[in-house]
Design a protein around this motif. Sequence first.
Motif, PDB file in Angstrom:
ATOM      1  N   TRP A  34      15.098  -8.333 -23.732  1.00 36.25           N
ATOM      2  CA  TRP A  34      14.940  -8.018 -25.149  1.00 36.25           C
ATOM      3  C   TRP A  34      15.442  -6.607 -25.439  1.00 36.25           C
ATOM      4  O   TRP A  34      16.151  -6.386 -26.426  1.00 36.25           O
ATOM      5  CB  TRP A  34      13.478  -8.168 -25.563  1.00 36.25           C
ATOM      6  N   LEU A  35      15.080  -5.660 -24.570  1.00 32.62           N
ATOM      7  CA  LEU A  35      15.550  -4.288 -24.760  1.00 32.62           C
ATOM      8  C   LEU A  35      17.071  -4.210 -24.710  1.00 32.62           C
ATOM      9  O   LEU A  35      17.684  -3.447 -25.452  1.00 32.62           O
ATOM     10  CB  LEU A  35      14.939  -3.356 -23.707  1.00 32.62           C
ATOM     11  N   GLN A  37      19.098  -6.233 -25.819  1.00 31.91           N
ATOM     12  CA  GLN A  37      19.626  -6.719 -27.097  1.00 31.91           C
ATOM     13  C   GLN A  37      19.317  -5.777 -28.254  1.00 31.91           C
ATOM     14  O   GLN A  37      19.964  -5.848 -29.293  1.00 31.91           O
ATOM     15  CB  GLN A  37      19.057  -8.100 -27.411  1.00 31.91           C
ATOM     16  N   THR A  38      18.322  -4.912 -28.093  1.00 29.77           N
ATOM     17  CA  THR A  38      17.892  -4.064 -29.202  1.00 29.77           C
ATOM     18  C   THR A  38      18.112  -2.573 -28.970  1.00 29.77           C
ATOM     19  O   THR A  38      18.185  -1.815 -29.926  1.00 29.77           O
ATOM     20  CB  THR A  38      16.402  -4.285 -29.519  1.00 29.77           C
ATOM     21  N   VAL A  39      18.204  -2.161 -27.712  1.00 28.90           N
ATOM     22  CA  VAL A  39      18.361  -0.742 -27.378  1.00 28.90           C
ATOM     23  C   VAL A  39      19.633  -0.587 -26.557  1.00 28.90           C
ATOM     24  O   VAL A  39      19.772  -1.195 -25.500  1.00 28.90           O
ATOM     25  CB  VAL A  39      17.148  -0.222 -26.570  1.00 28.90           C
ATOM     26  N   THR A  40      20.558   0.214 -27.036  1.00 26.65           N
ATOM     27  CA  THR A  40      21.838   0.343 -26.349  1.00 26.65           C
ATOM     28  C   THR A  40      21.809   1.337 -25.198  1.00 26.65           C
ATOM     29  O   THR A  40      22.667   1.288 -24.334  1.00 26.65           O
ATOM     30  CB  THR A  40      22.941   0.769 -27.337  1.00 26.65           C
ATOM     31  N   ARG A  45      16.243   1.967 -21.178  1.00 23.94           N
ATOM     32  CA  ARG A  45      15.776   0.632 -20.797  1.00 23.94           C
ATOM     33  C   ARG A  45      15.296   0.610 -19.350  1.00 23.94           C
ATOM     34  O   ARG A  45      14.263   0.018 -19.030  1.00 23.94           O
ATOM     35  CB  ARG A  45      16.893  -0.396 -20.991  1.00 23.94           C
ATOM     36  N   CYS A 101      16.427   0.290 -35.085  1.00 20.54           N
ATOM     37  CA  CYS A 101      16.384  -0.516 -33.858  1.00 20.54           C
ATOM     38  C   CYS A 101      14.958  -0.897 -33.535  1.00 20.54           C
ATOM     39  O   CYS A 101      14.683  -2.029 -33.152  1.00 20.54           O
ATOM     40  CB  CYS A 101      17.003   0.278 -32.712  1.00 20.54           C
ATOM     41  N   LYS A 104      13.834  -3.759 -35.599  1.00 17.16           N
ATOM     42  CA  LYS A 104      14.702  -4.939 -35.551  1.00 17.16           C
ATOM     43  C   LYS A 104      13.987  -6.190 -35.096  1.00 17.16           C
ATOM     44  O   LYS A 104      14.247  -7.281 -35.563  1.00 17.16           O
ATOM     45  CB  LYS A 104      15.900  -4.636 -34.651  1.00 17.16           C
ATOM     46  N   GLY A 105      13.114  -6.091 -34.132  1.00 10.21           N
ATOM     47  CA  GLY A 105      12.508  -7.321 -33.670  1.00 10.21           C
ATOM     48  C   GLY A 105      11.358  -7.089 -32.798  1.00 10.21           C
ATOM     49  O   GLY A 105      10.760  -7.815 -32.193  1.00 10.21           O
TER      50      GLY A 105
END
Length: 105
Positions: A34-35, A37-40, A45, A101, A104-105
């Motif tokens: 999940w990270l 997908q949401t944290v670049t 991460r 971010c 986001k989810g």
Amino acid sequence: TVVVTTNLQAALPCCSDLGWKKMWDHLVNDLANWLSQTVTHIPFRRMIADYLLGQGSKCMTECAPNLPHLSLAGSHDKLGWNNFVEGRISSQYLMAVGLPCALKG
């Protein structure tokens, strides 16, 4: 072994049972996905995953990959493991990943 406390939720992530450990590793892997997908920021991460995989045996500062994350990790270490796994985290996380971010989810 599990240390019996009045807060079962805090005790569970520190369980050393092999079945629980496998389940915990799977949950951390799901969070890492999940990270991703949401944290670049990859070092951020990794810091979170390493901290969770340590199951309370590490301070977050031990997992901080570089200097920019040391302040966040130090802020978190003041809150501790139980607060992290119960969802009480430092507001510095929002700055680290960016507010859009984080929402986001």
